[in-house]
Design a protein around this motif. Sequence first.
Motif, PDB file in Angstrom:
ATOM      1  N   THR A  31       0.830  -1.203   0.000  1.00  0.00           N
ATOM      2  CA  THR A  31       0.000   0.000   0.000  1.00  0.00           C
ATOM      3  C   THR A  31       0.864   1.252   0.000  1.00  0.00           C
ATOM      4  N   ILE A  32       1.929   1.252   0.762  1.00  0.00           N
ATOM      5  CA  ILE A  32       2.812   2.415   0.830  1.00  0.00           C
ATOM      6  C   ILE A  32       3.539   2.607  -0.491  1.00  0.00           C
ATOM      7  N   TRP A  33       4.007   1.525  -1.101  1.00  0.00           N
ATOM      8  CA  TRP A  33       4.794   1.624  -2.336  1.00  0.00           C
ATOM      9  C   TRP A  33       3.938   1.856  -3.577  1.00  0.00           C
ATOM     10  N   SER A  34       2.626   1.772  -3.478  1.00  0.00           N
ATOM     11  CA  SER A  34       1.795   1.859  -4.675  1.00  0.00           C
ATOM     12  C   SER A  34       1.649   3.275  -5.209  1.00  0.00           C
ATOM     13  N   LYS A  35       2.016   4.285  -4.435  1.00  0.00           N
ATOM     14  CA  LYS A  35       1.853   5.660  -4.908  1.00  0.00           C
ATOM     15  C   LYS A  35       3.131   6.472  -4.746  1.00  0.00           C
ATOM     16  N   PRO A  36       4.138   6.205  -5.568  1.00  0.00           N
ATOM     17  CA  PRO A  36       5.316   7.071  -5.556  1.00  0.00           C
ATOM     18  C   PRO A  36       4.957   8.422  -6.167  1.00  0.00           C
ATOM     19  N   PRO A  37       5.843   9.426  -6.095  1.00  0.00           N
ATOM     20  CA  PRO A  37       5.514  10.781  -6.559  1.00  0.00           C
ATOM     21  C   PRO A  37       5.053  10.859  -8.014  1.00  0.00           C
ATOM     22  N   GLU A  38       5.656  10.066  -8.901  1.00  0.00           N
ATOM     23  CA  GLU A  38       5.236  10.143 -10.309  1.00  0.00           C
ATOM     24  C   GLU A  38       3.821   9.607 -10.503  1.00  0.00           C
ATOM     25  N   ILE A  39       3.416   8.645  -9.690  1.00  0.00           N
ATOM     26  CA  ILE A  39       2.051   8.123  -9.762  1.00  0.00           C
ATOM     27  C   ILE A  39       1.073   9.150  -9.197  1.00  0.00           C
ATOM     28  N   ASP A  40       1.432   9.791  -8.090  1.00  0.00           N
ATOM     29  CA  ASP A  40       0.583  10.859  -7.544  1.00  0.00           C
ATOM     30  C   ASP A  40       0.386  11.968  -8.570  1.00  0.00           C
ATOM     31  N   PHE A  41       1.456  12.348  -9.265  1.00  0.00           N
ATOM     32  CA  PHE A  41       1.355  13.385 -10.287  1.00  0.00           C
ATOM     33  C   PHE A  41       0.413  12.939 -11.410  1.00  0.00           C
ATOM     34  N   ALA A  42       0.557  11.706 -11.866  1.00  0.00           N
ATOM     35  CA  ALA A  42      -0.301  11.194 -12.935  1.00  0.00           C
ATOM     36  C   ALA A  42      -1.768  11.156 -12.502  1.00  0.00           C
ATOM     37  N   LEU A  43      -2.026  10.820 -11.237  1.00  0.00           N
ATOM     38  CA  LEU A  43      -3.407  10.823 -10.737  1.00  0.00           C
ATOM     39  C   LEU A  43      -3.985  12.233 -10.722  1.00  0.00           C
ATOM     40  N   GLN A  44      -3.183  13.212 -10.335  1.00  0.00           N
ATOM     41  CA  GLN A  44      -3.638  14.604 -10.346  1.00  0.00           C
ATOM     42  C   GLN A  44      -3.910  15.076 -11.770  1.00  0.00           C
ATOM     43  N   VAL A  45      -3.036  14.714 -12.701  1.00  0.00           N
ATOM     44  CA  VAL A  45      -3.231  15.074 -14.106  1.00  0.00           C
ATOM     45  C   VAL A  45      -4.506  14.420 -14.639  1.00  0.00           C
ATOM     46  N   ALA A  46      -4.737  13.160 -14.285  1.00  0.00           N
ATOM     47  CA  ALA A  46      -5.942  12.457 -14.729  1.00  0.00           C
ATOM     48  C   ALA A  46      -7.200  13.149 -14.218  1.00  0.00           C
ATOM     49  N   THR A  47      -7.171  13.578 -12.968  1.00  0.00           N
ATOM     50  CA  THR A  47      -8.321  14.287 -12.406  1.00  0.00           C
ATOM     51  C   THR A  47      -8.550  15.609 -13.126  1.00  0.00           C
ATOM     52  N   ASP A  48      -7.483  16.365 -13.359  1.00  0.00           N
ATOM     53  CA  ASP A  48      -7.606  17.647 -14.065  1.00  0.00           C
ATOM     54  C   ASP A  48      -8.109  17.455 -15.492  1.00  0.00           C
ATOM     55  N   ALA A  49      -7.599  16.451 -16.190  1.00  0.00           N
ATOM     56  CA  ALA A  49      -8.024  16.194 -17.571  1.00  0.00           C
ATOM     57  C   ALA A  49      -9.488  15.761 -17.615  1.00  0.00           C
ATOM     58  N   LYS A  50      -9.899  14.943 -16.668  1.00  0.00           N
ATOM     59  CA  LYS A  50     -11.301  14.519 -16.601  1.00  0.00           C
ATOM     60  C   LYS A  50     -12.206  15.717 -16.343  1.00  0.00           C
ATOM     61  N   ASN A  51     -11.792  16.594 -15.417  1.00  0.00           N
ATOM     62  CA  ASN A  51     -12.587  17.797 -15.132  1.00  0.00           C
ATOM     63  C   ASN A  51     -12.694  18.698 -16.354  1.00  0.00           C
ATOM     64  N   ALA A  52     -11.622  18.825 -17.131  1.00  0.00           N
ATOM     65  CA  ALA A  52     -11.650  19.648 -18.347  1.00  0.00           C
ATOM     66  C   ALA A  52     -12.604  19.049 -19.372  1.00  0.00           C
ATOM     67  N   ALA A  53     -12.599  17.732 -19.518  1.00  0.00           N
ATOM     68  CA  ALA A  53     -13.506  17.088 -20.468  1.00  0.00           C
ATOM     69  C   ALA A  53     -14.959  17.248 -20.031  1.00  0.00           C
ATOM     70  N   GLN A  54     -15.214  17.114 -18.743  1.00  0.00           N
ATOM     71  CA  GLN A  54     -16.578  17.270 -18.246  1.00  0.00           C
ATOM     72  C   GLN A  54     -17.045  18.716 -18.373  1.00  0.00           C
ATOM     73  N   LYS A  55     -16.138  19.652 -18.182  1.00  0.00           N
ATOM     74  CA  LYS A  55     -16.487  21.070 -18.320  1.00  0.00           C
ATOM     75  C   LYS A  55     -16.923  21.384 -19.747  1.00  0.00           C
ATOM     76  N   ASP A  56     -16.288  20.718 -20.730  1.00  0.00           N
ATOM     77  CA  ASP A  56     -16.646  20.908 -22.134  1.00  0.00           C
ATOM     78  C   ASP A  56     -17.773  19.972 -22.568  1.00  0.00           C
ATOM     79  N   ALA A  57     -18.376  19.265 -21.628  1.00  0.00           N
ATOM     80  CA  ALA A  57     -19.497  18.350 -21.869  1.00  0.00           C
ATOM     81  C   ALA A  57     -19.131  17.229 -22.848  1.00  0.00           C
ATOM     82  N   ARG A  58     -17.915  16.682 -22.700  1.00  0.00           N
ATOM     83  CA  ARG A  58     -17.476  15.558 -23.514  1.00  0.00           C
ATOM     84  C   ARG A  58     -17.457  14.302 -22.670  1.00  0.00           C
TER      85      ARG A  58
END
Length: 172
Positions: free
Chosen positions: A79-106
């Motif tokens: 559980t501790i090793w499953s989220k190194p910094p690069e994975i945390d960054f990718a999760l944040q990017v995924a959330t931001d990209a999803k929010n942008a797509a939803q904002k544009d109603a896609r």
Amino acid sequence: MSPRARALGVAGLCLLIAVVAGLAVDSRLDRHWILRGLTALLAVCCAALLLTDQTRRLRQIVTGVGLGMFGLIIPVSQTIWSKPPEIDFALQVATDAKNAAQKDARSTVSVADVKAAAEARGGAVGSLPTEKTPRVRGADAYPLIVRAKRDQGRPWACLSFPHGLDARVRPC
């Protein structure tokens, strides 16, 4: 307390730790369910050994070490090793990209959404071109390579959206 009750209590505790550790990880990550299931099974097997033979001291020691490893140390460390910094960054990017797509109603997230989200957070999409590999990989189609720092090559994570807005993040 009887040995049977103690063994059942330890087996229940190992299963509880395995389930809680598995659910503590973000659902967009590969949770290694097969490995988690095997370690929980081995922990239960060690607890079952407590039921069978209480006479040999060496067996009790081996069972105790097995319970500690398979019931506590391995599930918690996974559980501790499953989220190194690069994975945390990718999760944040995924959330931001999803929010942008939803904002544009896609109903799908585009590569441009991911690139914009990564650049807004100070990162980049695609492998870093080097003398050895001058061609940029993972920048035009899923799975995308997401780097937390624009000028740093590795470590990076792979990000894809296989079902519209549902992100999948894994190490590359």
